[in-house]
Design an enzyme around this catalytic site. Structure first.
Site, PDB file in Angstrom:
ATOM      1  N   CYS A 119       0.836  -1.214   0.000  1.00 46.69           N
ATOM      2  CA  CYS A 119       0.000   0.000   0.000  1.00 46.69           C
ATOM      3  C   CYS A 119       0.866   1.257   0.000  1.00 46.69           C
ATOM      4  CB  CYS A 119      -0.923   0.027   1.215  1.00 46.69           C
ATOM      5  SG  CYS A 119      -2.374  -1.013   1.095  1.00 46.69           S
ATOM      6  N   GLU A 125      -6.990  -0.060   7.057  1.00 43.45           N
ATOM      7  CA  GLU A 125      -6.781   1.136   6.235  1.00 43.45           C
ATOM      8  C   GLU A 125      -5.546   0.942   5.361  1.00 43.45           C
ATOM      9  OE1 GLU A 125      -8.497   3.928   6.067  1.00 43.45           O
ATOM     10  OE2 GLU A 125      -9.564   4.230   7.943  1.00 43.45           O
ATOM     11  N   CYS A 126      -5.535   1.576   4.202  1.00 43.39           N
ATOM     12  CA  CYS A 126      -4.361   1.479   3.333  1.00 43.39           C
ATOM     13  C   CYS A 126      -3.303   2.516   3.716  1.00 43.39           C
ATOM     14  CB  CYS A 126      -4.769   1.631   1.875  1.00 43.39           C
ATOM     15  SG  CYS A 126      -5.816   3.035   1.565  1.00 43.39           S
ATOM     16  N   GLY A 127      -3.659   3.449   4.600  1.00 44.31           N
ATOM     17  CA  GLY A 127      -2.693   4.461   5.031  1.00 44.31           C
ATOM     18  C   GLY A 127      -3.010   5.840   4.511  1.00 44.31           C
TER      19      GLY A 127
END
Ligand code: SF4
Length: 237
Positions: free
Chosen positions: A123, A230-232
């Site tokens: 990610c 979450e992907c960040g």
């Protein structure tokens, strides 16, 4: 791009409180007028993003807002097809933003895909770093997050300073529910990803998204074998 002075924390906090009583369209119109060409919007073509694009298309200056999609190289074909559907329906062109290395180059470098072994790094390379580059030089970005999606998102203001990417973040749907979103979709016949009707309430890259069972949380199908939610892009660190 706009050279508008950075707002103070107090100004943003006060505005965000006021916007709790405003419609998403009012928030978007304010953002268009305040940030002009410094404004951009990221969309993964989730149903919330499609709603915001529908709203933008109806607002003065809304079709001129820069909109981009982080094209990781791992998106579902159904997701990619929405780019054309949005262009045809609303006249909004969504730009693809890609990582510096292709999927083939990255997988060759690591000896294969890493989404199953190190999704945070995957990610970072395919989403977070490209997002940083896409936001550089902008003064504000629009996100389609809702507070009830994840614990990180629960703390989101409608307008706030994004210290991770150093610009203002505007989340017009922060206080909307999933029901509000789907009601808008039905009333306004907004195009949406057909995967939503096949058990995918939240849609990311195909290797990290699966259909959910009845009673599962909406993001239970994202990185299902990891604690990751979450992907960040919407975390604070
Ligand atoms: S969601 Fe999965 S495939 Fe997409 S960038 Fe993250 S780890 Fe890689």
């Amino acid at each position: 791009m706009s050279t508008i002075a950075e707002p103070t924390f107090e100004e943003l906090s006060k505005l965000s409180d006021e916007f709790e009583r405003s419609s998403p369209e009012q928030v978007l119109q304010w953002a268009i007028e305040r940030y002009g060409s410094g404004l951009t919007m990221a969309t993964a073509f989730g149903v919330e993003g499609c709603v915001l694009l529908a709203m933008l298309s109806q607002l003065p200056g809304g079709k001129n807002v820069h909109v981009f999609n982080l094209e990781t190289g791992y998106q579902f074909p159904e997701t990619l097809a929405l780019r054309e559907a949005i262009r045809d329906r609303y006249g909004i062109e969504v730009e693809y933003v890609r990582a510096r290395e292709t999927v083939a180059e990255m997988e060759a470098r690591f000896g294969g895909p890493i989404y199953g072994s190190d999704p945070d790094e995957c990610c970072r390379i395919r989403k977070v770093e490209p997002l940083k580059e896409a936001l550089a030089g902008r003064t504000a970005w629009i996100s389609a997050i809702r507070r009830d999606q994840t614990p990180d998102r629960a703390r989101s203001g409608i307008v706030e300073w994004d210290s991770k990417f150093n610009l203002v973040k505007i989340s017009p749907l922060a206080n909307w529910t999933k029901g509000d979103v789907w009601a808008y979709v039905k009333i306004n016949e907004v195009p949406y990803n057909p995967l939503h009707e096949r058990g995918y309430p939240s849609i990311g890259c195909w290797p990290c998204t699966r259909a959910v069972e009845a009673g599962d949380g909406d993001r239970a199908g994202r990185w299902a074998n990891f604690a990751k939610l979450e992907c960040g892009l919407h975390t604070r660190s």
